[in-house]
Design an enzyme around this catalytic site. Structure first.
Site, PDB file in Angstrom:
ATOM      1  N   SER A 201       0.943  -1.158   0.030  1.00  0.00           N
ATOM      2  CA  SER A 201       0.046  -0.040   0.102  1.00  0.00           C
ATOM      3  C   SER A 201       0.987   1.109   0.056  1.00  0.00           C
ATOM      4  O   SER A 201       2.049   1.152   0.045  1.00  0.00           O
ATOM      5  CB  SER A 201      -1.021   0.071   1.099  1.00  0.00           C
ATOM      6  OG  SER A 201      -0.502   0.247   2.443  1.00  0.00           O
ATOM      7  N   LYS A 202       0.138   2.469   0.034  1.00  0.00           N
ATOM      8  CA  LYS A 202       0.741   3.585  -0.242  1.00  0.00           C
ATOM      9  C   LYS A 202       1.911   3.814   0.765  1.00  0.00           C
ATOM     10  O   LYS A 202       3.261   4.519   0.590  1.00  0.00           O
ATOM     11  CB  LYS A 202      -0.115   4.719  -0.144  1.00  0.00           C
ATOM     12  CG  LYS A 202      -0.674   5.067  -1.458  1.00  0.00           C
ATOM     13  CD  LYS A 202      -1.052   6.576  -1.382  1.00  0.00           C
ATOM     14  CE  LYS A 202      -1.655   6.951  -2.939  1.00  0.00           C
ATOM     15  NZ  LYS A 202      -3.001   6.164  -3.191  1.00  0.00           N
ATOM     16  N   ARG A 203       1.855   3.469   2.102  1.00  0.00           N
ATOM     17  CA  ARG A 203       2.701   3.725   3.110  1.00  0.00           C
ATOM     18  C   ARG A 203       4.169   3.015   2.825  1.00  0.00           C
ATOM     19  O   ARG A 203       4.994   3.221   3.448  1.00  0.00           O
ATOM     20  CB  ARG A 203       2.132   3.347   4.565  1.00  0.00           C
ATOM     21  CG  ARG A 203       1.971   1.988   4.774  1.00  0.00           C
ATOM     22  CD  ARG A 203       0.942   1.557   5.951  1.00  0.00           C
ATOM     23  NE  ARG A 203       0.668   0.369   5.985  1.00  0.00           N
ATOM     24  CZ  ARG A 203       1.256  -0.765   6.310  1.00  0.00           C
ATOM     25  NH1 ARG A 203       2.250  -0.683   6.691  1.00  0.00           N
ATOM     26  NH2 ARG A 203       0.603  -2.075   5.996  1.00  0.00           N
ATOM     27  N   HIS A 204       4.222   2.085   1.938  1.00  0.00           N
ATOM     28  CA  HIS A 204       5.318   1.446   1.410  1.00  0.00           C
ATOM     29  C   HIS A 204       6.086   2.205   0.484  1.00  0.00           C
ATOM     30  O   HIS A 204       7.460   2.033   0.481  1.00  0.00           O
ATOM     31  CB  HIS A 204       5.150  -0.038   0.951  1.00  0.00           C
ATOM     32  CG  HIS A 204       4.411  -0.773   1.957  1.00  0.00           C
ATOM     33  ND1 HIS A 204       3.249  -1.606   1.858  1.00  0.00           N
ATOM     34  CD2 HIS A 204       4.707  -1.458   2.907  1.00  0.00           C
ATOM     35  CE1 HIS A 204       2.927  -2.407   2.925  1.00  0.00           C
ATOM     36  NE2 HIS A 204       3.966  -2.126   3.699  1.00  0.00           N
ATOM     37  N   GLY A 205       5.466   3.081  -0.015  1.00  0.00           N
ATOM     38  CA  GLY A 205       6.047   3.832  -1.137  1.00  0.00           C
ATOM     39  C   GLY A 205       5.255   3.898  -2.374  1.00  0.00           C
ATOM     40  O   GLY A 205       3.947   4.075  -2.410  1.00  0.00           O
TER      41      GLY A 205
END
Length: 421
Positions: A201-205
């Site tokens: 998801s977005k928090r991974h990049g």
RNA sequence: GGCCCAUUCGUCUAGUGGCCUAGGACACCGCCCUCUCACGGCGGCGGCACGGGUUCGAAUCCCGUAUGGGCCUCCA
């Protein structure tokens, strides 16, 4: 018989990289087999549909180089056909009405089994499978009804999709069988997770194809990297061109366990691709990339900077931090400047008749001897004064490209701004 | 909870009963190259989840346990 596969995204947003990996496997398989790769938009859920998504999905696919055959089709366009199929099942007693909806009558005994190309044989007891809703009470067919029907009508021979559909497969098989249809082969490819093992998801990049484009990755590098998530031609080969990927791909060699997306490895691979580009090709890509965000940076100067950066950056986005000093003022850290070096450097370079990297190198080396200091000692303050950073492209080339006037001005300003020792 | 799936270095993977003293790549560490950073070269660290079988022999086959994931929507 020629193969035909499809990618069937729902138009709910930007194309997720996990879905792209699945699409890539479909595409590689189709191209390898000389078959067809179709694009079908599953827009049955109108409430969740995002207007621009359909166009964005196609743009992302094109950018990556995944070309599809024939026209794009839309699931919504075939609602009538789905309803007709449901009526047929109703008439045959294979489905029944349930408070306005139409449900499929699943077999109560025995097992439904299929031989998955990736996972092997999967068997599910029929008593575990609930009677599937085919058509909702508002008349819209459900995904588990529409999807296999469309695969049937489109002549899809291999359904290659994510593992979240494993438990849907027995349902779809029963529906298809009740219609007397010939079944496609199934291949459920494993998920791609984030570095912590959870859903990417977005928090991974970066997570959408567009994110990767904006982050300065090359489409061919991303494709190569994605192909190696869950598949490998052997234990050695890592860098493979698009044609080589197509030539060597096989579903049988797709692994069955989930992979984790390793951004560091993608960076490495992207650097490999960037360095392998011809200077002209590299320049074209850089110009078009930089042009999107820094319209005021002169194209000719961006091109001229190519030899300074091609060996140095791993992503196009690094250009700005690395070579930005060529396009605007710098703010050097006064603590790293040194008047005792900058002043003589300014005079020495000011004497130069020819402003070229070669002459600059010769003069700077002589300066080191004159000052009795090592190059690393002499170059640091110069580098900082001129580029604003202790990390930069080669110093001689940087000075050459920056130009005599601006270089000398920065050396002078640097000497003046040096902190008192 | 039920059903299904998975499990080789930190990560991606090779391996399909003897070629394995488990190979490669990324990351990491060290050295070399060097004007910084990269690149490149050399070397190093590091793994078959666990427990039982089967077999002369198991990372490879079987069973169990553990862990992780997916699905159990009139979502797709």
């Amino acid at each position: 018989m020629s193969v035909r596969v499809r990618m069937a995204p729902s138009p709910t947003g930007l194309l997720h990289i996990g879905n792209v990996r699945t699409a890539l496997f479909n595409w590689l398989f189709a191209r390898h087999e000389g078959g067809e790769f179709r694009l079908r938009i599953e827009n049955t859920d109108t409430a969740r549909e995002v207007f621009e998504a359909t166009e964005q999905i196609q743009q992302s696919l094109r950018w990556l180089g995944l070309d599809w055959d024939d026209e794009v089709t839309f699931q919504l366009d075939r609602m009538e056909d789905c309803r007709a199929a449901a009526q047929e099942l109703l008439a045959a007693g294979k489905a029944y009405e349930d408070e306005g909806a139409i449900r499929f009558r699943m077999p109560d005994e025995g097992v439904t089994a299929f031989d998955d190309i990736v996972l092997g044989r999967i068997e599910v007891p029929n008593e575990e499978i609930e009677d599937l809703v085919l058509v909702r009470s508002d008349g819209r067919p459900t995904y588990n009804f529409a999807s296999p029907l469309e695969d049937l009508w489109d002549g899809i021979t291999h359904v290659i999709r994510g593992p979240d559909h494993i438990s849907n497969t027995p349902k779809q098989i029963n529906v298809l069988s009740a219609l007397g249809a010939r079944l496609p082969r199934y291949a459920h490819v494993p998920n791609v997770n984030g570095p912590d093992g959870s859903k990417l998801s977005k928090r991974h990049g970066a997570v959408s194809v567009d994110d990767f484009r904006v982050a300065g990755y090359l489409p061919e590098a991303l494709m190569n990297f994605l192909a190696l998530l869950g598949w490998a031609p052997d234990g050695e080969t890592t860098i493979m061109s698009r044609d080589e990927l197509v030539g060597r791909f096989s579903l049988e060699r797709v692994g069955s366990s989930p992979a984790i997306f390793d951004y560091a490895k993608l960076d490495w691979m992207n650097g490999m691709y960037l360095r392998a580009l011809s200077p002209e090709d590299f320049a074209d890509r850089l110009v078009s990339y930089v042009g999107e965000t820094r319209r005021d940076w002169p194209e000719e100067r961006v091109r001229a900077a190519v030899p300074l950066v091609q060996e140095k950056i791993g992503r196009l986005s690094e250009f700005e931090a690395f070579a930005g000093f060529l396009f605007g003022d710098v703010e050097p850290d006064g603590a790293l400047l040194d008047k005792r070096i900058l002043e003589p450097a300014r005079s020495a370079l000011g004497e130069l008749e020819t402003w070229s990297a070669g002459e600059i190198e010769r003069r700077l080396k002589a300066l080191c001897d004159e000052l009795g200091e090592k190059p690393r000692t002499v170059y640091l303050p110069i580098r900082v004064a001129v580029t604003g950073s202790r990390v930069s492209p080669g110093l001689y080339e940087s000075l050459e490209l920056l130009g005599r006037e601006e270089s000398l001005a920065r050396l002078e300003a640097g000497a003046a701004a040096a902190d008192a020792a």
